[in-house]
Design a protein around this motif. Sequence first.
Motif, PDB file in Angstrom:
ATOM      1  N   ALA A 337       8.789 -28.878  23.444  1.00  0.00           N
ATOM      2  CA  ALA A 337       7.876 -29.461  24.670  1.00  0.00           C
ATOM      3  C   ALA A 337       7.968 -30.957  24.290  1.00  0.00           C
ATOM      4  O   ALA A 337       7.913 -31.796  24.854  1.00  0.00           O
ATOM      5  N   ALA A 338       8.701 -31.305  23.092  1.00  0.00           N
ATOM      6  CA  ALA A 338       9.867 -32.447  22.783  1.00  0.00           C
ATOM      7  C   ALA A 338      10.624 -32.601  22.954  1.00  0.00           C
ATOM      8  O   ALA A 338      11.167 -33.338  23.390  1.00  0.00           O
ATOM      9  N   ASP A 339      11.319 -31.945  24.011  1.00  0.00           N
ATOM     10  CA  ASP A 339      12.751 -31.905  25.178  1.00  0.00           C
ATOM     11  C   ASP A 339      13.824 -32.230  23.699  1.00  0.00           C
ATOM     12  O   ASP A 339      14.380 -31.869  24.110  1.00  0.00           O
ATOM     13  N   ASP A 340      13.584 -31.106  22.326  1.00  0.00           N
ATOM     14  CA  ASP A 340      14.142 -31.079  22.055  1.00  0.00           C
ATOM     15  C   ASP A 340      15.020 -30.014  21.773  1.00  0.00           C
ATOM     16  O   ASP A 340      14.372 -28.837  22.487  1.00  0.00           O
ATOM     17  N   LEU A 341      16.663 -29.722  21.408  1.00  0.00           N
ATOM     18  CA  LEU A 341      17.135 -27.519  21.643  1.00  0.00           C
ATOM     19  C   LEU A 341      16.720 -27.337  20.197  1.00  0.00           C
ATOM     20  O   LEU A 341      17.112 -27.960  19.138  1.00  0.00           O
ATOM     21  N   ILE A 342      15.621 -26.100  21.030  1.00  0.00           N
ATOM     22  CA  ILE A 342      15.767 -25.019  19.673  1.00  0.00           C
ATOM     23  C   ILE A 342      16.663 -24.356  19.497  1.00  0.00           C
ATOM     24  O   ILE A 342      16.803 -23.420  20.959  1.00  0.00           O
ATOM     25  N   LEU A 343      17.085 -23.258  18.585  1.00  0.00           N
ATOM     26  CA  LEU A 343      18.146 -22.773  18.647  1.00  0.00           C
ATOM     27  C   LEU A 343      18.277 -21.639  17.344  1.00  0.00           C
ATOM     28  O   LEU A 343      17.575 -21.770  16.674  1.00  0.00           O
ATOM     29  N   VAL A 344      18.869 -20.571  18.244  1.00  0.00           N
ATOM     30  CA  VAL A 344      18.986 -19.169  16.437  1.00  0.00           C
ATOM     31  C   VAL A 344      20.006 -18.773  17.556  1.00  0.00           C
ATOM     32  O   VAL A 344      20.671 -18.665  18.188  1.00  0.00           O
ATOM     33  N   GLY A 345      20.402 -18.656  15.671  1.00  0.00           N
ATOM     34  CA  GLY A 345      22.050 -17.476  15.806  1.00  0.00           C
ATOM     35  C   GLY A 345      22.291 -16.730  14.051  1.00  0.00           C
ATOM     36  O   GLY A 345      20.590 -16.148  13.596  1.00  0.00           O
ATOM     37  N   SER A 346      22.862 -16.078  13.972  1.00  0.00           N
ATOM     38  CA  SER A 346      23.412 -15.720  12.933  1.00  0.00           C
ATOM     39  C   SER A 346      22.288 -15.537  11.911  1.00  0.00           C
ATOM     40  O   SER A 346      21.701 -15.241  10.067  1.00  0.00           O
ATOM     41  N   ARG A 347      22.500 -17.702  11.460  1.00  0.00           N
ATOM     42  CA  ARG A 347      21.027 -17.660  10.896  1.00  0.00           C
ATOM     43  C   ARG A 347      19.572 -18.511  10.776  1.00  0.00           C
ATOM     44  O   ARG A 347      19.579 -19.009  10.562  1.00  0.00           O
ATOM     45  N   GLY A 348      19.319 -17.730  11.418  1.00  0.00           N
ATOM     46  CA  GLY A 348      17.879 -18.371  12.040  1.00  0.00           C
ATOM     47  C   GLY A 348      17.812 -18.850  12.752  1.00  0.00           C
ATOM     48  O   GLY A 348      18.834 -19.300  13.383  1.00  0.00           O
ATOM     49  N   VAL A 349      16.469 -19.270  12.885  1.00  0.00           N
ATOM     50  CA  VAL A 349      16.521 -21.187  14.283  1.00  0.00           C
ATOM     51  C   VAL A 349      17.161 -22.414  13.413  1.00  0.00           C
ATOM     52  O   VAL A 349      16.777 -22.599  11.869  1.00  0.00           O
ATOM     53  N   ARG A 350      17.540 -23.031  14.181  1.00  0.00           N
ATOM     54  CA  ARG A 350      16.955 -24.954  14.422  1.00  0.00           C
ATOM     55  C   ARG A 350      17.227 -25.234  14.767  1.00  0.00           C
ATOM     56  O   ARG A 350      17.260 -24.929  15.894  1.00  0.00           O
ATOM     57  N   SER A 351      16.905 -27.237  15.281  1.00  0.00           N
ATOM     58  CA  SER A 351      16.565 -27.699  16.102  1.00  0.00           C
ATOM     59  C   SER A 351      17.511 -29.145  16.155  1.00  0.00           C
ATOM     60  O   SER A 351      18.523 -28.744  15.235  1.00  0.00           O
ATOM     61  N   LEU A 352      18.073 -29.413  17.564  1.00  0.00           N
ATOM     62  CA  LEU A 352      19.254 -30.407  17.765  1.00  0.00           C
ATOM     63  C   LEU A 352      17.918 -32.020  18.725  1.00  0.00           C
ATOM     64  O   LEU A 352      17.801 -30.492  19.618  1.00  0.00           O
ATOM     65  N   SER A 353      17.879 -32.446  18.393  1.00  0.00           N
ATOM     66  CA  SER A 353      17.824 -33.549  18.750  1.00  0.00           C
ATOM     67  C   SER A 353      18.387 -33.378  20.615  1.00  0.00           C
ATOM     68  O   SER A 353      19.705 -32.895  20.578  1.00  0.00           O
ATOM     69  N   GLY A 354      17.401 -33.177  21.456  1.00  0.00           N
ATOM     70  CA  GLY A 354      17.649 -33.622  22.734  1.00  0.00           C
ATOM     71  C   GLY A 354      18.904 -34.580  23.216  1.00  0.00           C
ATOM     72  O   GLY A 354      19.732 -34.856  24.671  1.00  0.00           O
ATOM     73  N   GLU A 355      19.199 -35.594  22.708  1.00  0.00           N
ATOM     74  CA  GLU A 355      20.193 -36.803  23.055  1.00  0.00           C
ATOM     75  C   GLU A 355      21.236 -36.167  23.477  1.00  0.00           C
ATOM     76  O   GLU A 355      22.033 -35.281  22.318  1.00  0.00           O
TER      77      GLU A 355
END
Length: 355
Positions: A337-355
């Motif tokens: 909702a804050a426009d950050d990138l939510i990524l999932v993969g073999s190591r679970g979940v992480r987030s990145l700034s959308g910038e």
Amino acid sequence: MRAIRRYLQLALGAWLALQSSAWASDYVDVLDLPAKPSALAVHSPLLDVARAGDRLVTVGQRGHILYSDDDGQHWQQAQVPVSVDLNAVHFASPSLGWAAGNDGVILHSADGGLTWRKQLDGRQIGALVHDHYSTLAAAEPENEEWAALAAEGERLIEQGADKPFLDLWFADARNGFAVGVFNLILATRDGGQTWLPLQDRSDNPMGLHLTALGYTGDALYLVGEQGLLRRWDAAGQRFVALDSPYAGTYFGVIGKPGEVLVYGLRGHVFRSRDGGQNWRELDSGLQVSITAAARDRAGRYQLFTQAGHRLQAEEGSALRLIPQQSQSPVAGATLSAADDLILVGSRGVRSLSGE
């Protein structure tokens, strides 16, 4: 000495038989075994992620489904009735969602991903296909396609539950599709209470795997292996074939009204602005498979590889590699909702700034 050896062999055989019987009595099929709560679930392999309103929901191995109500800062594990690997999740509204995975599983949630119930599994699919096409074959005995597909249903029955779904998509609370290996494709018109086989409506005579569905706001696309590229024709009620610019496997579709991108093996990305009639390649500069994508609020496409590379495409521009301090394989992506990138993969979940 020989008698002693024989006695020991008989004793060992009897012990193994007892153990085998005990193991058999303790065995519970993963289709009937609820997913176990785990404090490490957020760090375990996760395969897809979606928005349910402002909530984030992710799915992965061993039936793990997790949700977050604070933009991915904290995650809680949902109640799930199966322990099979889940490959895809989609929400048609903030409350109504579906997940699909191995062993022909389709799950449904009516409370935004907090709890789930099973709508279908692979033990039912063979009979579903067989009965549907046998009915058509009886009505049109001269149509060889119906007989062949009915026979395929018999093969699926003999095969058992092993029929992975790889993706699913719902237009609304009632209408949706689920796709998977060997041209497995089902449709529902009642929110998943019943499912209709569509093997005859995918223009896929070779039975290629169907890997992903993608809606661009004005069209629904279906992609798969060996360059399989289809678009849903609502009037004809079938997925019609499009000329593909690539003969390798596609892993995903993303776009907006008037534009669609397909991506897949070895860094290949193609864009069309005329409904898939003509395609232009966007050079990624990579030889690594692109496995996930999201579109941010600025209209930029964010694409990710199985090695964790991040590529960005501005409106009408080529792909640009975005440097990262660290990276890990990405299987699914969405925006918070804050426009950050939510990524999932073999190591679970992480987030990145959308910038």
